[in-house]
Design a protein around this motif. Structure first.
Motif, PDB file in Angstrom:
ATOM      1  N   ASN A  38     -51.282  96.579  -4.994  1.00 48.06           N
ATOM      2  CA  ASN A  38     -50.717  97.752  -5.656  1.00 48.06           C
ATOM      3  C   ASN A  38     -51.070  99.024  -4.890  1.00 48.06           C
ATOM      4  OD1 ASN A  38     -49.426  96.394  -7.691  1.00 48.06           O
ATOM      5  ND2 ASN A  38     -50.928  96.836  -9.256  1.00 48.06           N
ATOM      6  N   TYR A  39     -52.321  99.117  -4.446  1.00 46.40           N
ATOM      7  CA  TYR A  39     -52.748 100.290  -3.688  1.00 46.40           C
ATOM      8  C   TYR A  39     -52.001 100.388  -2.370  1.00 46.40           C
ATOM      9  CZ  TYR A  39     -55.605 103.198  -0.647  1.00 46.40           C
ATOM     10  OH  TYR A  39     -56.021 104.163   0.246  1.00 46.40           O
ATOM     11  N   LEU A  40     -51.844  99.273  -1.665  1.00 42.77           N
ATOM     12  CA  LEU A  40     -51.168  99.310  -0.374  1.00 42.77           C
ATOM     13  C   LEU A  40     -49.688  99.615  -0.523  1.00 42.77           C
ATOM     14  CD1 LEU A  40     -52.906  96.387   1.541  1.00 42.77           C
ATOM     15  CD2 LEU A  40     -53.135  98.838   1.958  1.00 42.77           C
ATOM     16  N   LEU A  41     -49.053  99.066  -1.560  1.00 45.55           N
ATOM     17  CA  LEU A  41     -47.659  99.417  -1.777  1.00 45.55           C
ATOM     18  C   LEU A  41     -47.549 100.900  -2.128  1.00 45.55           C
ATOM     19  CD1 LEU A  41     -44.832  97.390  -3.113  1.00 45.55           C
ATOM     20  CD2 LEU A  41     -45.143  99.602  -4.199  1.00 45.55           C
ATOM     21  N   GLY A  42     -48.504 101.402  -2.917  1.00 46.09           N
ATOM     22  CA  GLY A  42     -48.527 102.833  -3.216  1.00 46.09           C
ATOM     23  C   GLY A  42     -48.722 103.668  -1.965  1.00 46.09           C
ATOM     24  N   THR A  43     -49.532 103.169  -1.025  1.00 49.00           N
ATOM     25  CA  THR A  43     -49.704 103.869   0.247  1.00 49.00           C
ATOM     26  C   THR A  43     -48.378 103.952   0.990  1.00 49.00           C
ATOM     27  OG1 THR A  43     -52.019 103.146   0.445  1.00 49.00           O
ATOM     28  CG2 THR A  43     -50.906 103.825   2.466  1.00 49.00           C
ATOM     29  N   GLY A  44     -47.626 102.844   0.986  1.00 50.72           N
ATOM     30  CA  GLY A  44     -46.320 102.855   1.635  1.00 50.72           C
ATOM     31  C   GLY A  44     -45.368 103.852   0.998  1.00 50.72           C
ATOM     32  N   VAL A  45     -45.354 103.916  -0.337  1.00 48.55           N
ATOM     33  CA  VAL A  45     -44.513 104.895  -1.026  1.00 48.55           C
ATOM     34  C   VAL A  45     -44.971 106.311  -0.696  1.00 48.55           C
ATOM     35  CG1 VAL A  45     -43.785 105.743  -3.289  1.00 48.55           C
ATOM     36  CG2 VAL A  45     -43.950 103.293  -2.885  1.00 48.55           C
TER      37      VAL A  45
ATOM     38  N   ILE B 258     -49.748 103.250 -20.684  1.00 47.52           N
ATOM     39  CA  ILE B 258     -49.632 104.102 -19.500  1.00 47.52           C
ATOM     40  C   ILE B 258     -50.843 103.823 -18.605  1.00 47.52           C
ATOM     41  CG2 ILE B 258     -49.462 106.478 -18.660  1.00 47.52           C
ATOM     42  CD1 ILE B 258     -48.349 107.234 -21.412  1.00 47.52           C
ATOM     43  N   ILE B 259     -50.656 102.955 -17.649  1.00 40.27           N
ATOM     44  CA  ILE B 259     -51.740 102.553 -16.749  1.00 40.27           C
ATOM     45  C   ILE B 259     -51.301 102.812 -15.307  1.00 40.27           C
ATOM     46  CG2 ILE B 259     -53.114 100.604 -15.901  1.00 40.27           C
ATOM     47  CD1 ILE B 259     -52.992  99.405 -18.662  1.00 40.27           C
ATOM     48  N   PRO B 260     -52.090 103.546 -14.529  1.00 34.32           N
ATOM     49  CA  PRO B 260     -51.698 103.855 -13.145  1.00 34.32           C
ATOM     50  C   PRO B 260     -51.956 102.694 -12.194  1.00 34.32           C
ATOM     51  CG  PRO B 260     -53.802 104.872 -13.655  1.00 34.32           C
ATOM     52  CD  PRO B 260     -53.327 104.244 -14.934  1.00 34.32           C
ATOM     53  N   ASN B 261     -51.404 101.540 -12.547  1.00 38.46           N
ATOM     54  CA  ASN B 261     -51.627 100.347 -11.719  1.00 38.46           C
ATOM     55  C   ASN B 261     -50.628  99.264 -12.128  1.00 38.46           C
ATOM     56  OD1 ASN B 261     -52.916  98.661  -9.863  1.00 38.46           O
ATOM     57  ND2 ASN B 261     -54.386  97.914 -11.366  1.00 38.46           N
TER      58      ASN B 261
ATOM     59  N   LEU C  78     -53.326 105.163  -8.979  1.00 44.81           N
ATOM     60  CA  LEU C  78     -53.782 106.545  -9.116  1.00 44.81           C
ATOM     61  C   LEU C  78     -54.279 107.097  -7.789  1.00 44.81           C
ATOM     62  CD1 LEU C  78     -54.225 108.867 -11.111  1.00 44.81           C
ATOM     63  CD2 LEU C  78     -56.510 107.949 -11.554  1.00 44.81           C
ATOM     64  N   PHE C  79     -54.944 106.256  -6.988  1.00 44.38           N
ATOM     65  CA  PHE C  79     -55.447 106.723  -5.696  1.00 44.38           C
ATOM     66  C   PHE C  79     -54.313 107.104  -4.753  1.00 44.38           C
ATOM     67  CE2 PHE C  79     -59.439 103.836  -6.207  1.00 44.38           C
ATOM     68  CZ  PHE C  79     -59.839 104.608  -7.292  1.00 44.38           C
ATOM     69  N   ALA C  80     -53.158 106.452  -4.899  1.00 42.82           N
ATOM     70  CA  ALA C  80     -52.008 106.783  -4.052  1.00 42.82           C
ATOM     71  C   ALA C  80     -51.485 108.181  -4.366  1.00 42.82           C
ATOM     72  CB  ALA C  80     -50.909 105.739  -4.233  1.00 42.82           C
TER      73      ALA C  80
ATOM     74  N   LEU D 103     -45.647 107.000  -7.699  1.00 37.99           N
ATOM     75  CA  LEU D 103     -46.996 106.742  -7.192  1.00 37.99           C
ATOM     76  C   LEU D 103     -47.991 106.529  -8.319  1.00 37.99           C
ATOM     77  CD1 LEU D 103     -47.223 109.279  -4.227  1.00 37.99           C
ATOM     78  CD2 LEU D 103     -47.127 106.790  -4.087  1.00 37.99           C
ATOM     79  N   PHE D 104     -47.823 107.248  -9.416  1.00 38.87           N
ATOM     80  CA  PHE D 104     -48.746 107.086 -10.542  1.00 38.87           C
ATOM     81  C   PHE D 104     -48.745 105.651 -11.040  1.00 38.87           C
ATOM     82  CE2 PHE D 104     -49.757 107.020 -15.050  1.00 38.87           C
ATOM     83  CZ  PHE D 104     -50.937 107.752 -15.100  1.00 38.87           C
ATOM     84  N   PHE D 105     -47.570 105.041 -11.103  1.00 38.65           N
ATOM     85  CA  PHE D 105     -47.501 103.670 -11.592  1.00 38.65           C
ATOM     86  C   PHE D 105     -47.760 102.640 -10.495  1.00 38.65           C
ATOM     87  CE2 PHE D 105     -45.134 105.944 -14.929  1.00 38.65           C
ATOM     88  CZ  PHE D 105     -45.852 105.498 -16.026  1.00 38.65           C
TER      89      PHE D 105
END
Length: 520
Positions: A147-154, A76-79, A189-191, A184-186
């Motif tokens: 990963n962070y930028l895609l999370g930002t989009g989500v 379980i890794i948030p990335n 984590l910052f997202a 977002l967790f996956f």
């Protein structure tokens, strides 16, 4: 006939006006996608390292050479979003093509997210969110933090969903928000924090505006907001990422640099000119009442500023944690802009300036990527000299370089050896708690498991036949462990740093490749 043409003109004008926004959107989307489509391996700092992991994950079950070095330990890794999306695509396409699809998805979410928020908030579309297009290429993008930028989009789309469902039953919002938080967790984590902060800002405004008639539903609203985030705590406690919680560093310096990263590309003078045009136009329009921000947007701006100033530079082992925030805030705030572009401000002028700024940014990216592609080509040619299954050490010249573009293109370029030669490279991302890629016990001591800097040439020479004093490192006694050594950031025709242990093989722009006695 002439009279008929005159009578048809208003209808034609109305038809054209109704299609200007979607046509402009399609044109700008094609423009920002072009650099990605034409560069299979764009020079984004961390990107090639991530792709190397994708190659291993895709081919591990059918490639005994890779299986000798690597294994996958799911946790379980948030990335994990790239690890979950790209390998299945790579089974049908090449890993490079799958990576391009991932980048295009990331760009699509980033440019459509502000439009979705704007539509949910105001009930209609407006050209303002199109300002996301000239901002989509930025310093965080060039770092390869995909990963962070895609999370930002989500997160952008999640905020739009929350706003759109605000008048629905609290349990409906809670269910949808729970799905968004889990995704977002996956992603990153910052997202999760970014989404939570934005929804909180909107809820503060909403509850204040409706404080009289919503008093009886306050607890239900609070539960709908908080409940979806409750699973994050047990998830992070069960994650090996929790073992990195002690890796936290706060720095006051560099906050302004974080803001600058939202507009940074390759040339400071051009970046500052772009920022000056955007800020100047914004101030001019705001002074004349043609530009405004929704009250919830002001709450978000205030809350985001406080979080940005308090946020540490390194958090859970991730560097520039705070400096990632401004670019995400800019995308979010675009959705909260007041939609009216009539009156003092001409829509035609807006579209013209928007297209000009976007094309200028895309051209800067395309030109620099084309120039930096020579480094990738040189590295690919050098890697062709490496036999499959080789052990490769990455080192750096003693003299540091100030060429940021060179660092972005070269720092992880040796990982091409993983993709094309199934090699074990000392800098591959395999940090416990950050990635699911693991190095087998037989070779674990040959890879940097702390995400640190490669050894310098001086350190290599000093440890060729001895261990590092006081703190043994993975490169100690390297001539007997590795087959090849890449030395990065070298000058052309640089002298062999250790002729007794290294034999020159090839060189390219900014690097040299040597073979060790073990690799003979």
């Amino acid at each position: 006939m002439f009279r008929a043409l005159i009578a048809f003109q208003p209808a034609l004008g109305h038809l054209v006006r109704g299609r200007v926004l979607p046509l402009t959107f399609a044109f700008l989307l094609l423009a920002v996608a072009t650099p990605i489509l034409f560069e299979p391996l764009p020079p984004l700092t961390d990107y090639v390292n991530h792709l190397a992991r994708m190659h291993v994950m895709t081919r591990l079950d059918v490639n005994p050479v890779l299986a000798e070095f690597y294994e996958i330990r799911w946790a379980i890794i948030p990335n994990l979003i790239m690890d979950m999306v790209v390998p299945p695509l790579a089974h049908s396409f090449s890993v490079l093509r799958a990576g391009q699809m991932f980048l295009l998805l990331m760009v699509l979410l980033l440019v459509t997210g502000p439009m979705a928020i704007h539509r949910a908030l105001w009930g209609r579309y407006s050209p303002w969110p199109l300002l996301a297009f000239p901002l989509v290429y930025n310093g965080i993008f060039l770092y390869g933090l995909v990963n962070y930028l895609l999370g930002t989009g989500v997160a952008l789309w999640g905020v739009a969903a929350w706003i759109g469902l605000r008048r629905q039953a609290p349990q409906v919002r809670a269910i949808v928000s729970a799905v968004v938080v889990l995704v977002l967790f996956f992603c990153h984590l910052f997202a999760v924090g970014l989404y939570g902060m934005t929804v909180m800002a909107f809820e503060i405004w909403w509850l204040w505006e409706n404080r009289e008639r919503r008093r009886g539903l306050l607890m239900a609203d609070l539960a709908a907001f908080a409940a979806p985030f409750l699973p994050v705590l047990p998830l992070i406690l069960a994650s090996p990422t929790m073992g990195l919680s002690h890796e936290m560093v706060w720095e006051s310096r560099g906050k302004l640099e974080g803001v600058y990263l939202a507009v940074e590309l390759y040339r400071d003078n051009i970046d500052l000119l772009f920022a000056g045009i955007v800020i100047g136009a914004g101030l001019w329009l705001a002074k004349r009442g043609a530009l405004g921000l929704h009250p919830a947007g002001w709450v978000l701006l205030a809350l985001g500023t406080v979080v940005f100033l308090l946020m540490p530079r390194q958090l859970f082992g991730s560097w520039i944690a705070d400096q990632r925030l401004p670019v995400a805030l800019f995308f979010l705030l675009l959705g909260f802009l007041v939609p009216d572009l009539r009156g003092l401000f001409s829509r035609r002028a807006f579209y013209l300036c928007l297209c000009g700024l976007t094309l200028a940014r895309v051209a800067e990216v395309g030109i620099n990527w084309r120039e930096l592609a020579a480094i990738t080509d040189d590295m690919t040619l050098a890697v062709s000299n490496i036999p499959r299954g080789s052990l490769v050490l990455v080192a750096e010249a003693d003299a540091s370089t100030t060429d940021t573009a060179l660092v972005q293109a070269l720092s992880h370029a040796p990982l091409i050896a993983v993709i094309s030669r199934d090699a074990l490279v000392s800098t591959i991302f395999s940090v416990p708690g950050k990635q699911v890629l693991n190095i087998r016990r037989t070779h674990a001591d040959l890879v940097d498991r702390e995400d640190g800097s490669p050894p310098t040439v001086s350190q290599l020479v000093a440890t060729a036949d001895r261990a590092t004093p006081g703190n043994p490192r993975f490169w100690d006694f390297w001539p007997g462990h590795y087959d090849f050594v890449f030395v990065l950031y070298t000058e052309p025709n640089a002298a062999n740093p250790d002729p007794d242990n290294l034999e020159f093989v090839a060189e390219g722009r900014g690097f040299q490749l040597y073979q060790t006695a073990r690799g003979d």
